[in-house]
Scaffold this active site. Structure first.
Site, PDB file in Angstrom:
ATOM      1  N   VAL A  28       0.842  -1.202   0.000  1.00 31.30           N
ATOM      2  CA  VAL A  28       0.000   0.000   0.000  1.00 31.30           C
ATOM      3  C   VAL A  28       0.874   1.248   0.000  1.00 31.30           C
ATOM      4  O   VAL A  28       0.609   2.209  -0.733  1.00 31.30           O
ATOM      5  CB  VAL A  28      -0.967   0.001   1.198  1.00 31.30           C
ATOM      6  CG1 VAL A  28      -1.819   1.262   1.190  1.00 31.30           C
ATOM      7  CG2 VAL A  28      -1.864  -1.232   1.172  1.00 31.30           C
ATOM      8  N   ASP A  29       1.927   1.242   0.790  1.00 28.57           N
ATOM      9  CA  ASP A  29       2.875   2.360   0.769  1.00 28.57           C
ATOM     10  C   ASP A  29       3.477   2.551  -0.615  1.00 28.57           C
ATOM     11  O   ASP A  29       3.537   3.671  -1.143  1.00 28.57           O
ATOM     12  CB  ASP A  29       4.008   2.109   1.771  1.00 28.57           C
ATOM     13  CG  ASP A  29       3.695   2.621   3.161  1.00 28.57           C
ATOM     14  OD1 ASP A  29       2.810   3.473   3.315  1.00 28.57           O
ATOM     15  OD2 ASP A  29       4.349   2.164   4.122  1.00 28.57           O
ATOM     16  N   ILE A  30       3.965   1.468  -1.195  1.00 33.93           N
ATOM     17  CA  ILE A  30       4.627   1.566  -2.500  1.00 33.93           C
ATOM     18  C   ILE A  30       3.641   2.030  -3.564  1.00 33.93           C
ATOM     19  O   ILE A  30       3.952   2.904  -4.388  1.00 33.93           O
ATOM     20  CB  ILE A  30       5.266   0.220  -2.870  1.00 33.93           C
ATOM     21  CG1 ILE A  30       6.441  -0.078  -1.926  1.00 33.93           C
ATOM     22  CG2 ILE A  30       5.739   0.224  -4.325  1.00 33.93           C
ATOM     23  CD1 ILE A  30       6.993  -1.479  -2.059  1.00 33.93           C
TER      24      ILE A  30
END
Length: 388
Positions: A178-180
Site C-alpha cells: 500500500v505504501d509503495i
C-alpha cells in the site's frame, strides 16, 4: 532521455518512512533536484530501521530500509519548529516546484507550512499531502501504517489460506504494497499537476490517502464483489477468476502454473496424457474449473507430483504456457533476465563504499544507469551547503 525529464524541477521532501520517499525517489530518478528535509540528530525514522545496515568508515552506517527509497536526494537538517530553520525552509519552498509531505492532517498548518499558507508565497507550488485517511472525514486525524490499510482496505480478507487448509487465516503481503502503490500514485499525480501547471500557471494541492489506495488496489476483487455482491474468500495461491493458476508441487519442488485460457488447458491435459480432463464438464471451461477448483487442484496435484520441475517447465515452454519459479532473492538477482535488464545497480559512496540498489523500472538501458551518480545521502550531508 527520460532520466533527465525533470531537470530543473526542485522538490522539497518533507516525507518520511516509505510512501512519500518512494514518490520522491521516483522524481529524483527522473532528474528532479530533491531536497530531503530531516530532523536534526534523528532524521527519517527508517534510518534506524535495522539491521541490516551498510557499514562505512568512522563508524557511520545506513539502514538498508532507508537506502531502498532515498537514492538521488540531498539531506538537509532543519527543525521547522525553530524560527530560524523555518525561515530557511521557506526560502527553499519559495523557489520549489513540488512539496511532498506525509504529516498527520493539520500538523503543518500550525507552523504555516500548509498549502494555503505556502500558496501565498509560491502560487505555482504543487503540494502533495500523503496521509493515512486523507485531509477530511471522520478518520482524518488518525495515524496509520501500511499494515493497517492492508487490513482495513480489504486486501487481507482474501489473502491467505482458507479455513479448511493448514495455516488458515488472513495474511499480509511480504512488502508494504500500500505504501509503495501510494508512492506510485503520488508520482503520477505530481507529474500530471506539473503538466497542468504549464497550461494554467497555477499549482495545486494533491490529497492522497493510503486508505483510498488500499481500496483501489482491490482491482478485480473489488469488481467481483460489486458485480456479484459476494465477498471474495481466502483462496491461498489460487486465482479467483482463472484456473489452473496457482502453485503446484513437482517431485523436487514448487512452481507456478498459469494456464491462461481453455486452449492452453487442453494442450496441458494432452501432454499429461489425460485429454479427457479437457472435455470433462467440470473442467472444460474456465468458469467450470473455477466452480470445481478443489477437484481440479486434487487431480492436477496427483499428476504433477510424479515428475521433476524441469520435466514440466520444459514442456510448458514448448506449449507456450506461462509458468514461474518461486525464487529466493538470491535467485532473483542471479536471474539472467534480471541481469540483462540491469535491475541490480551499484553505486559508490565516499563513506559507505559500494551500495547495491534496485533499479527503477520506469527507466531502462542508459536511462537506468544515469541515476547511479547520486547515492542515498548521509544525515544532513548537504546542510552545510544551505547554511553557506
Amino acid at each position: 532521455m527520460i532520466a533527465n525529464a525533470l531537470n530543473g524541477i526542485r522538490v522539497v521532501d518533507l516525507s518520511r518512512i516509505l510512501a512519500g520517499p518512494w514518490c520522491t525517489q521516483n522524481l529524483a530518478d527522473l532528474g528532479a533536484n530533491v531536497i530531503k528535509i530531516e530532523k536534526p540528530g534523528l532524521g527519517d525514522d527508517t534510518r534506524s530501521w535495522g539491521p541490516p545496515y551498510q557499514e562505512g568508515v568512522d563508524g557511520q552506517s545506513m539502514s538498508a530500509y532507508f537506502m531502498c527509497c532515498n537514492r538521488g536526494k540531498q539531506s538537509v537538517c532543519l527543525d521547522f519548529k525553530n524560527p530560524d530553520d523555518r525561515e530557511k525552509l521557506l526560502t527553499l519552498i519559495r523557489d520549489a516546484d513540488v512539496l511532498v509531505e506525509n504529516y498527520r492532517a493539520g500538523t503543518l498548518k500550525r507552523y504555516g507550512l500548509d498549502y494555503d499558507s505556502l500558496k501565498a508565497i509560491n502560487p505555482q507550488l504543487v503540494y502533495a499531502s500523503i496521509t493515512g485517511y486523507g485531509q477530511t472525514g471522520p478518520k482524518a486525524s488518525r495515524p496509520g501504517y501500511d499494515y493497517i490499510f492492508q487490513g482495513m482496505g480489504g486486501l487481507m480478507s482474501y489473502t491467505g489460506h482458507p479455513d479448511d487448509m493448514p495455516g488458515a487465516g488472513p495474511l499480509r503481503t511480504g512488502v508494504a504494497v500500500v505504501d509503495i502503490s501510494t508512492g506510485m500514485y503520488a508520482t503520477s499525480a505530481i507529474l500530471a499537476a506539473l503538466f497542468q501547471r504549464v497550461q494554467t500557471g497555477q499549482g495545486v494541492w494533491l490529497d492522497l490517502a493510503l486508505m483510498d489506495v488500499a481500496v483501489a488496489m482491490n482491482a478485480n476483487q473489488a469488481a467481483n464483489y460489486l458485480v456479484s455482491g459476494q465477498n471474495p474468500e481466502r483462496s491461498g495461491n489460487a486465482h479467483p477468476n482463472l484456473a489452473p493458476y496457482e502453485v503446484f508441487r513437482a517431485a523436487d519442488g514448487y512452481f507456478i502454473l498459469a494456464a491462461g485460457n481453455d486452449a492452453q488447458f487442453a494442450r496441458f491435459c494432452t501432454f499429461c496424457q489425460r485429454p479427457e480432463l479437457a472435455v470433462d464438464p467440470r473442467f472444460s471451461t474456465n468458469s467450470a474449473r473455477i466452480n470445481n477448483l478443489t477437484s481440479l487442484r486434487t487431480v492436477l496435484a496427483d499428476i504433477i507430483i510424479q515428475h521433476p520441475r524441469s520435466y514440466w517447465t520444459q514442456a510448458l515452454d514448448e506449449m507456450g504456457i506461462s509458468w514461474g519459479a518461486i525464487n529466493t532473492l538470491e535467485e532473483v538477482f542471479n536471474d539472467e533476465q534480471v541481469k540483462h535488464r540491469g535491475m541490480l545497480t551499484i553505486q559508490q559512496h565516499p563513506v559507505l563504499g559500494e551500495l547495491k540498489l534496485v533499479g527503477n523500472p520506469m527507466l531502462s538501458g542508459a536511462s537506468r544507469q544515469a541515476v547511479l551518480t547520486n547515492p542515498p545521502p548521509l544525515l544532513g550531508e548537504q546542510t552545510k551547503i544551505l547554511n553557506d
